[in-house]
Write a protein that holds these residues in place. Structure first.
Motif, mmCIF file in Angstrom:
data_model
loop_
_atom_site.group_PDB
_atom_site.id
_atom_site.type_symbol
_atom_site.label_atom_id
_atom_site.label_comp_id
_atom_site.label_asym_id
_atom_site.label_seq_id
_atom_site.Cartn_x
_atom_site.Cartn_y
_atom_site.Cartn_z
ATOM 1 N N TYR A 42 0.883 -1.170 0.000
ATOM 2 C CA TYR A 42 0.000 0.000 0.000
ATOM 3 C C TYR A 42 0.914 1.212 0.000
ATOM 4 C CZ TYR A 42 -3.693 3.215 1.498
ATOM 5 O OH TYR A 42 -4.594 4.245 1.574
ATOM 6 N N GLY A 90 -3.275 -8.075 1.810
ATOM 7 C CA GLY A 90 -4.461 -7.834 0.979
ATOM 8 C C GLY A 90 -4.519 -6.358 0.622
ATOM 9 N N PRO A 91 -5.399 -5.989 -0.325
ATOM 10 C CA PRO A 91 -5.512 -4.579 -0.703
ATOM 11 C C PRO A 91 -6.300 -3.779 0.336
ATOM 12 C CG PRO A 91 -7.101 -5.873 -1.924
ATOM 13 C CD PRO A 91 -6.318 -6.850 -1.088
ATOM 14 N N VAL A 92 -6.049 -2.496 0.415
ATOM 15 C CA VAL A 92 -6.775 -1.634 1.355
ATOM 16 C C VAL A 92 -8.180 -1.310 0.841
ATOM 17 C CG1 VAL A 92 -6.814 0.706 2.323
ATOM 18 C CG2 VAL A 92 -4.732 -0.655 2.447
ATOM 19 N N GLU A 93 -8.347 -1.329 -0.485
ATOM 20 C CA GLU A 93 -9.626 -0.897 -1.088
ATOM 21 C C GLU A 93 -9.907 0.546 -0.690
ATOM 22 O OE1 GLU A 93 -11.028 -2.673 -3.285
ATOM 23 O OE2 GLU A 93 -10.761 -4.807 -2.826
ATOM 24 N N SER A 94 -8.932 1.398 -0.947
ATOM 25 C CA SER A 94 -9.033 2.808 -0.583
ATOM 26 C C SER A 94 -9.998 3.536 -1.517
ATOM 27 C CB SER A 94 -7.650 3.454 -0.702
ATOM 28 O OG SER A 94 -7.302 3.535 -2.073
#
Lengths: 380, 392
Positions: free
Chosen positions: B172, B237-241
């Motif tokens: 990230y 995992g992705p933050v999904e910002s």
């Protein structure tokens, strides 16, 4: 394959043979491994990581403890967010709309809001806490953030007005579009774009012009061009249509009596403001900064620049598009004396119904005194 | 008639020009003052969170001068001194580290030329022809030579053993500005060709491009090229910002949206002639030129059509295409003075061929906003003027 070349996980695989050459080679490898480190930088301290590592993930990882209810959120939203996002998160001017748009994603111009589009609530919490309010980021506490996010959910009809959002019930909130996303599938869905032999001749029978940019005429002509359009673009997608055009058309040009102006300016001449009060006012003015500039080189932003505003006739900044009620008040001779400013800033929408300044108001007398003293220190 | 510019002694031929120190860091000569970035006011609410456009119609070659390379800010371009700069590597690493600017300069460096294209470039054209000029339709792009340290080097300095199996790990990345503009990047890309850059075109990054340090994510959408880079976190995992869910996702006709559409597909545009660069001479020799690029690799060829796509001819690449960088193409044409429907079509090393707008709409509908890499059409009239049009 560009992927990482890692050493074998299991060192026992490296059976050391009697061959001394191999042993030294292995040693050389491990030295090279150690040598890959440059010994630069320093270890990050836990407090430093805590200060910057604020991201919150869909499973709630990173959420601090805390809670906030819809009504607290309503007040906080009015104070910190409504100036751009509207009182009901419906958006103002070209700023993002945060509410509405239910079931519009398959429409021609979908309205993508937190409620209609965002798949994870963590995204809203993370962004509000980390990057909002615009111009005063990271000023909201965890509880404030829970409250504001609760209010945004309420604005989207996703929770009731007695709802309290906390780290404990965070994952219980269902986001309507949680299942609305697929991972990039261009490799398969657009496989037909990979064609080594593109057509070179007789590719189509006829060619007709079906649309012309000149018909729309939304291209800026020069630096001062003012164009309005209902075009679809990134930020406009979720923002309201440009309202300036309509407003500009309706606004009557205010004609303030010059003599009245002079009188008013004279009557408000007063002693230089108290330096301590001015300093305190600088702090209070932070609340205004996302829309207003003051001081050297101040320009109009969402709100007009404020140099010389104390004692000036209302609506005096040329070229700024004031709201209709303010234009009316200006035509009626309103002058921003400290008294008038005080009344306005204490309760903007109560003082002037329909003002574009969507600010909740300054509740404390000392804040009002301070910010007016601060503004007074920037005479023209 | 003899030309007085030749027969008469001109001021510049008799008098003296500027001394060497007249401009310690130079700007273009005043006669070129129309070659500037331009903003489209109605696009956004405020220039602090907005984008402007590179004047590609007026440039040639492939390297974009920094002074007119497009800008995109989410909370304005900040001023961050090298002395105040810190880069944190944390998360699933063996030892979380802080680097200052001087530390970064001591790691082995690399140099690469890459294009940076905003995912929204050409986005206004999804619904139809709107903006009359290559600057406005295709100007959210620039191409610079970057100097920097591979992100891989910095991650390995912090140690990735703690991350275990790297195949499902992410980083990230975020900036020091108020927006932070955080984005999640799969570890595979992070360890491949991502650069932590501090120079562009030989000079320090410009303020508006992330001085003193920005991320370079070759071939992937510009939003991931985080400016004022301050933190890289290794994650599982992705933050999904905000920037990877509510923005930079592509909504299809049925309302479903694609996410993680990072790669910028092959694309090209004729930069001249074009609406802002009309033909000012009559029939005869005409240089048709433009740019082509692909986030999947090198450009292998560009075809040009002057009849709206009925027939195509191969253009000449000024130099062989290179990995994820702009290529300049030329078609040395003899114009007969009749109107043209000018198009260009790029091909890349993966065999991808730039699609028409109709082909794209067939798969994606009209609501994608981002990743519009369609073939562009300029209608060039007998007068030499050109207009942005759509054709059947």
């Amino acid at each position: 394959d560009h992927f990482v070349q890692s050493v074998p996980d299991n060192p026992s695989m490296w059976v050391a043979p009697a061959d001394s050459l191999f042993v030294s080679a292995a040693n050389a490898d491990s030295e090279a491994e150690a040598g890959a480190k440059f010994g630069l930088g320093r270890e990050a301290l836990p407090e430093e990581i805590a200060a910057w590592d604020l991201d919150v993930r869909p499973d709630g990882t990173g959420l601090p403890e805390g809670s906030g209810d819809v009504w607290t959120g309503d007040e906080l939203f009015a104070e910190h967010c409504a100036v751009c996002h509207g009182d009901f998160a419906e958006g103002r001017d070209n700023w993002p709309k945060l509410a509405g748009g239910k079931d519009t994603l398959a429409d021609k111009d979908p309205l993508k809001t937190v409620g209609s589009y965002w798949p994870y609530l963590s995204t809203a919490w993370d962004y509000v806490h980390r990057s909002m309010p615009f111009g005063n980021a990271q000023s909201l506490s965890a509880d404030d953030t829970y409250a504001i996010v609760a209010y945004i959910l309420y604005s989207n009809d996703l929770v009731d007005d007695d709802f309290t959002l906390s780290h404990e019930n965070f994952l219980d909130v269902e986001m309507p579009n949680a299942d609305g996303f697929i991972v990039d599938d261009r490799d398969t869905a657009e496989k037909h774009f990979w064609t080594d032999e593109p057509c070179m001749e007789n590719c189509k029978e006829s060619v007709e012009i079906t649309m012309r940019a000149a018909v729309l005429d939304v291209t800026p002509e020069d630096e001062s061009a003012e164009v309005e359009a209902s075009a679809t673009t990134e930020d406009q997608q979720e923002a309201s249509a440009v309202s300036a055009g309509a407003e500009k058309g309706e606004v009557e040009v205010a004609s303030v009596d010059a003599a009245a102006q002079t009188d008013a300016a004279e009557s408000t001449t007063m002693a230089a403001p108290d330096p301590e009060l001015v300093a305190a006012g600088e702090g209070v003015f932070r609340k205004c900064k996302s829309c207003h500039q003051v001081g050297d080189g101040a320009k109009n932003r969402t709100g007009p620049m404020l140099n010389g505003v104390v004692g000036a006739p209302a609506g005096h900044i040329e070229g700024f598009r004031y709201s209709k009620p303010l234009e009316k008040a200006a035509a009626g001779g309103l002058v921003w004396t400290p008294e008038e400013l005080r009344a306005f800033l204490a309760n903007p929408r109560g003082y002037m119904k329909g003002t574009k300044m969507s600010f909740a108001g300054l509740k404390k007398d000392e804040d009002l005194d301070a910010v007016i003293a601060y503004l007074q220190s920037f005479s023209q | 008639e003899p030309d007085p510019l030749i027969t008469e002694i001109q001021d510049w031929a008799a008098g003296l020009g500027d001394g060497v120190d007249a401009t310690p860091y130079g700007l273009p000569i005043k006669f070129e003052d129309d070659v500037v970035r331009r903003n489209v006011e109605w696009l956004t609410a405020d220039t602090i969170s907005s984008i402007n456009f590179t004047p590609i119609h007026a440039l040639d070659g492939t390297i974009t001068p920094a002074g007119c390379a497009f800008e995109r800010h989410h909370s304005g371009a900040i001023e961050l001194r090298k002395e105040d700069y810190r880069l944190m590597i944390n998360g699933l690493v063996d030892k979380p580290l802080i680097f200052n600017y001087a530390d970064l300069e001591r790691f082995p460096r690399e140099q690469h030329v890459y294009f940076c294209e905003c995912a929204a470039n050409t986005g206004m054209e999804w619904a139809g022809s709107q903006l009359n000029g290559a600057q406005f339709t295709h100007g959210m792009i620039h191409n610079m030579e970057y100097t920097g340290v591979p992100l891989r080097t910095l991650l390995e300095e912090a140690g990735l053993d703690a991350a275990g199996d790297l195949s499902d790990k992410w980083v990230y990345v975020e900036g020091a500005d108020a927006s932070s503009n955080g984005r999640s990047i799969p570890m595979e890309k992070a360890l491949d060709d991502v650069l932590v850059a501090f120079k562009a075109n030989g000079e320090a990054l410009r303020k508006e491009h992330g001085y003193p340090v920005r991320l370079v994510v070759p071939g992937w959408e510009g939003n991931m090229w985080v400016k004022w880079l301050r933190r890289v976190e290794v994650m599982d995992g992705p933050v999904e910002s905000r920037e990877e869910t509510s923005k930079y996702t592509d909504t299809l006709a049925d309302g479903t949206s694609r996410k993680w559409t990072w790669v910028m597909d092959a694309k090209s545009v004729v930069t001249s002639p074009s609406p802002q660069a009309p033909i000012t001479h009559g029939p005869g020799p005409l240089v048709i030129t433009g740019l082509a690029w692909s986030g999947r690799g090198a450009i292998t060829g560009v075809d040009v059509s002057i009849d709206g796509g009925k027939t195509w001819q191969p253009a000449r690449l000024a130099a062989p295409g290179t990995d994820k960088a702009l290529a300049r193409f030329y078609l040395d044409h003899v114009w007969d003075g009749s109107e043209m429907l000018l198009q260009s079509r790029a091909r890349d090393e993966t065999g991808y061929v730039q699609p028409t707008k109709a082909q794209l709409r067939e798969v994606r509908g009209e609501n994608s906003i981002y990743h519009n890499n369609c073939i562009q059409t300029w209608w060039v009239r007998e007068t030499g003027e050109a207009e942005n049009v759509e054709v059947s």
